[in-house]
Design an enzyme around this catalytic site. Sequence first.
Site, PDB file in Angstrom:
ATOM      1  N   PRO A 242       0.788  -1.231   0.000  1.00 30.78           N
ATOM      2  CA  PRO A 242       0.000   0.000   0.000  1.00 30.78           C
ATOM      3  C   PRO A 242       0.820   1.281   0.000  1.00 30.78           C
ATOM      4  O   PRO A 242       0.245   2.365  -0.125  1.00 30.78           O
ATOM      5  CB  PRO A 242      -0.815  -0.123   1.287  1.00 30.78           C
ATOM      6  CG  PRO A 242      -0.065  -1.060   2.147  1.00 30.78           C
ATOM      7  CD  PRO A 242       0.686  -1.988   1.253  1.00 30.78           C
ATOM      8  N   ASP A 265       2.675   2.093 -11.610  1.00 33.13           N
ATOM      9  CA  ASP A 265       1.472   2.925 -11.532  1.00 33.13           C
ATOM     10  C   ASP A 265       1.717   4.160 -10.669  1.00 33.13           C
ATOM     11  O   ASP A 265       2.619   4.176  -9.839  1.00 33.13           O
ATOM     12  CB  ASP A 265       0.339   2.122 -10.887  1.00 33.13           C
ATOM     13  CG  ASP A 265      -0.109   0.984 -11.772  1.00 33.13           C
ATOM     14  OD1 ASP A 265       0.192   1.010 -12.973  1.00 33.13           O
ATOM     15  OD2 ASP A 265      -0.757   0.069 -11.250  1.00 33.13           O
ATOM     16  N   LYS A 287      -2.519   4.557 -14.738  1.00 31.60           N
ATOM     17  CA  LYS A 287      -3.492   3.574 -14.269  1.00 31.60           C
ATOM     18  C   LYS A 287      -4.051   3.877 -12.884  1.00 31.60           C
ATOM     19  O   LYS A 287      -4.182   3.002 -12.055  1.00 31.60           O
ATOM     20  CB  LYS A 287      -2.933   2.140 -14.265  1.00 31.60           C
ATOM     21  CG  LYS A 287      -2.559   1.564 -15.564  1.00 31.60           C
ATOM     22  CD  LYS A 287      -3.592   1.179 -16.564  1.00 31.60           C
ATOM     23  CE  LYS A 287      -4.989   0.906 -16.169  1.00 31.60           C
ATOM     24  NZ  LYS A 287      -5.925   1.476 -17.178  1.00 31.60           N
ATOM     25  N   GLY A 319      -0.386  -2.260  -3.919  1.00 32.46           N
ATOM     26  CA  GLY A 319      -1.117  -3.302  -3.203  1.00 32.46           C
ATOM     27  C   GLY A 319      -0.779  -4.675  -3.736  1.00 32.46           C
ATOM     28  O   GLY A 319       0.387  -5.020  -3.916  1.00 32.46           O
ATOM     29  N   ASP A 320      -1.812  -5.452  -4.005  1.00 31.04           N
ATOM     30  CA  ASP A 320      -1.642  -6.779  -4.584  1.00 31.04           C
ATOM     31  C   ASP A 320      -2.039  -6.710  -6.048  1.00 31.04           C
ATOM     32  O   ASP A 320      -3.073  -6.117  -6.374  1.00 31.04           O
ATOM     33  CB  ASP A 320      -2.540  -7.785  -3.844  1.00 31.04           C
ATOM     34  CG  ASP A 320      -2.377  -9.173  -4.427  1.00 31.04           C
ATOM     35  OD1 ASP A 320      -1.389  -9.835  -4.076  1.00 31.04           O
ATOM     36  OD2 ASP A 320      -3.213  -9.580  -5.253  1.00 31.04           O
ATOM     37  N   THR A 348      -2.460  -5.908   0.158  1.00 30.06           N
ATOM     38  CA  THR A 348      -3.453  -5.049  -0.476  1.00 30.06           C
ATOM     39  C   THR A 348      -3.826  -3.882   0.446  1.00 30.06           C
ATOM     40  O   THR A 348      -3.612  -3.937   1.666  1.00 30.06           O
ATOM     41  CB  THR A 348      -4.685  -5.871  -0.897  1.00 30.06           C
ATOM     42  OG1 THR A 348      -5.519  -5.052  -1.711  1.00 30.06           O
ATOM     43  CG2 THR A 348      -5.464  -6.371   0.295  1.00 30.06           C
ATOM     44  N   ALA A 349      -4.371  -2.821  -0.136  1.00 31.92           N
ATOM     45  CA  ALA A 349      -4.680  -1.607   0.628  1.00 31.92           C
ATOM     46  C   ALA A 349      -5.576  -1.917   1.831  1.00 31.92           C
ATOM     47  O   ALA A 349      -5.409  -1.335   2.906  1.00 31.92           O
ATOM     48  CB  ALA A 349      -5.351  -0.580  -0.280  1.00 31.92           C
ATOM     49  N   MET A 402     -11.581   2.433  -4.597  1.00 32.54           N
ATOM     50  CA  MET A 402     -12.017   3.531  -5.476  1.00 32.54           C
ATOM     51  C   MET A 402     -13.432   3.977  -5.128  1.00 32.54           C
ATOM     52  O   MET A 402     -14.333   3.952  -5.969  1.00 32.54           O
ATOM     53  CB  MET A 402     -11.944   3.088  -6.946  1.00 32.54           C
ATOM     54  CG  MET A 402     -10.530   2.787  -7.386  1.00 32.54           C
ATOM     55  SD  MET A 402     -10.448   1.938  -8.966  1.00 32.54           S
ATOM     56  CE  MET A 402     -10.541   0.237  -8.459  1.00 32.54           C
TER      57      MET A 402
HETATM   58  N1  SAH Z   1      -4.099  -3.410  -6.331  1.00 31.81           N
HETATM   59  C1  SAH Z   1      -4.385  -2.398  -5.348  1.00 31.81           C
HETATM   60  C2  SAH Z   1      -5.678  -1.683  -5.641  1.00 31.81           C
HETATM   61  C3  SAH Z   1      -5.661  -0.911  -6.921  1.00 31.81           C
HETATM   62  S1  SAH Z   1      -7.130   0.007  -7.202  1.00 31.81           S
HETATM   63  C4  SAH Z   1      -4.399  -3.031  -3.962  1.00 31.81           C
HETATM   64  O1  SAH Z   1      -4.373  -4.238  -3.836  1.00 31.81           O
HETATM   65  O2  SAH Z   1      -4.397  -2.290  -2.989  1.00 31.81           O
HETATM   66  C5  SAH Z   1      -6.687   1.584  -6.545  1.00 31.81           C
HETATM   67  C6  SAH Z   1      -7.454   1.854  -5.281  1.00 31.81           C
HETATM   68  O3  SAH Z   1      -6.884   1.143  -4.208  1.00 31.81           O
HETATM   69  C7  SAH Z   1      -7.435   3.282  -4.839  1.00 31.81           C
HETATM   70  O4  SAH Z   1      -8.379   4.057  -5.516  1.00 31.81           O
HETATM   71  C8  SAH Z   1      -7.804   3.141  -3.386  1.00 31.81           C
HETATM   72  O5  SAH Z   1      -9.164   2.889  -3.219  1.00 31.81           O
HETATM   73  C9  SAH Z   1      -7.075   1.882  -3.021  1.00 31.81           C
HETATM   74  N2  SAH Z   1      -5.758   2.159  -2.438  1.00 31.81           N
HETATM   75  C10 SAH Z   1      -4.564   1.793  -2.920  1.00 31.81           C
HETATM   76  N3  SAH Z   1      -3.567   2.188  -2.092  1.00 31.81           N
HETATM   77  C11 SAH Z   1      -4.158   2.816  -1.067  1.00 31.81           C
HETATM   78  C12 SAH Z   1      -3.680   3.447   0.118  1.00 31.81           C
HETATM   79  N4  SAH Z   1      -2.359   3.492   0.415  1.00 31.81           N
HETATM   80  N5  SAH Z   1      -4.581   3.989   0.954  1.00 31.81           N
HETATM   81  C13 SAH Z   1      -5.892   3.930   0.688  1.00 31.81           C
HETATM   82  N6  SAH Z   1      -6.398   3.348  -0.394  1.00 31.81           N
HETATM   83  C14 SAH Z   1      -5.554   2.798  -1.270  1.00 31.81           C
END
Ligand code: SAH
Length: 500
Positions: A242, A265, A287, A319-320, A348-349, A402
């Site tokens: 994250p 990204d 992205k 994230g993942d 993941t976030a 999102m």
């Molecule tokens: N693959 C990523 C998600 C990608 S979609 C994962 O697994 O986390 C992008 C969305 O992820 C963002 O719009 C937000 O909703 C969330 N996100 C990603 N990083 C974040 C963070 N550090 N804090 C809060 N939300 C996050």
Amino acid sequence: MSQPDRVPEETRAGGLAPLAVLPVFVRLRGRRAVVLGGNAGAAWKARLLASAGAHVDVIATDLSDEMRETAGVAPDGSVALHQRPWAAEDFHGARFVIVAPEEAGEARRAVDIARKSGAIVNAVDRPELCDVQFGAIVNRSPLVVGISTDGAAPVLAQTLRSKIESLIPLGLAGWLDAAKRWRGEVAARIGGMTMRRAFWQRFADRAFAEPDRRPTRDDLDDLLAGGAGEGAGDITLVGAGPGDPELMTLAAVRALRSADVVLYDDLVSDDVLAFARREARTLLVGKTGHRPSCRQDDINALMVGLARQGKRVVRLKSGDPGVFGRATEEIAAARAAGVAVAIVPGVTAAQGAAARLGVSLTERAVARRVQYVTGHDRDGRLPATLDGAALADPSVTTVVYMPKKTLPALVARACTAGLPPTTPAVAVVNATRAGERHVITTVGALVEEVAALPAGPCLVMIGEAMRSARRDGLAAASAPIGSGDNACMAAMQNFTARAF
Ligand code: SAH
């Protein structure tokens, strides 16, 4: 009057800075060593010497339990115990002597005699009497790293040791064994120094790129032939976590360290990107919602094209990669092109945000399942298929990725399906990264609260499990990522990069 033209001036890189101590590596295999003293500290030293293949004679009137155990578990050389006072003759033929008697006068006498008989001397806890000091050791034999702070901060050295350990793949030992076996043949078949260096550089690159594979005869042939077989590039989808680089996996760090090209990204933090090699190309491909992104087809084509040129491509995703990361399309594109593709999962976030708020995403009896949903469909609207009944399930934790643009519609759909507006809800912006903000609220007040949050990636989490969320007193488990820490990581990366 015109100025004389400036001519190129030969300069020389700065010399060596002062060294507190000289790191050297002592070969003890088959040599005799002596340990005077039988306490636990002496036992540890005896064990170390025997690990390095020495035959150790321990001479002491008192033998601690630790020392008695050591005699039974010498990993390589041997440890023989002699329960008696020491004498000057005990040092004859000894390459290394550890002096550990309790009494200072006795220690000094022993050091003098041992030194005169030609041994290297270390006196436990008496730095002023030592020829050499022991440092913290990273042992991936035949790769050995010694760390010294010249006594300033041994605990810091220990910390550094574990950090360095995490950067060295376990499988590297197999490659180093192969290097030992291959040295003769390489020297015989490659005449010039420069060519030979190039061979070992190819060897090092391959060892770090594929540490977990046992090197084979084919590798040697291929590397001797100039590494033409390396032509097959590949793609690794890597989860960056994250934001906080501490939350990257070791596999992610390694993949980055061996990448030729990194496509990343917007949401990937600079701290994470810093793990790429300095020589690697890094390409931002967008992205994320708020800035124009490259088209997915273009990203796929770029990724596959680079791999086909023989590049090791890392597709770095926040994230993942398998959570709202369009990984399926990228994997399919690689497969269709016959390019090898692998995935390194990431935190993941949702997991990052939950950790920062001190909550568990599942909870016995209260939150029996977790669902990750997205607030966006292809056109930026709330997905029509988003199941209202599933959102209203009282025993679920819903994590909305999102969420921002469509949150009013999502909340309306959930409440219409029966979700009580009093249900606990949280929103986290920039979870685990600089500028992190939380709100802890209820579904009823969520839309208004989220609208007031600053810009940045935002995650909404809804459900009974959020009742115990706390916004204070729960900093990251590790220290915040200060510049010092990054500098330290960067220094270590340079260190390993240089060492290999
Ligand atoms: N693959 C990523 C998600 C990608 S979609 C994962 O697994 O986390 C992008 C969305 O992820 C963002 O719009 C937000 O909703 C969330 N996100 C990603 N990083 C974040 C963070 N550090 N804090 C809060 N939300 C996050």
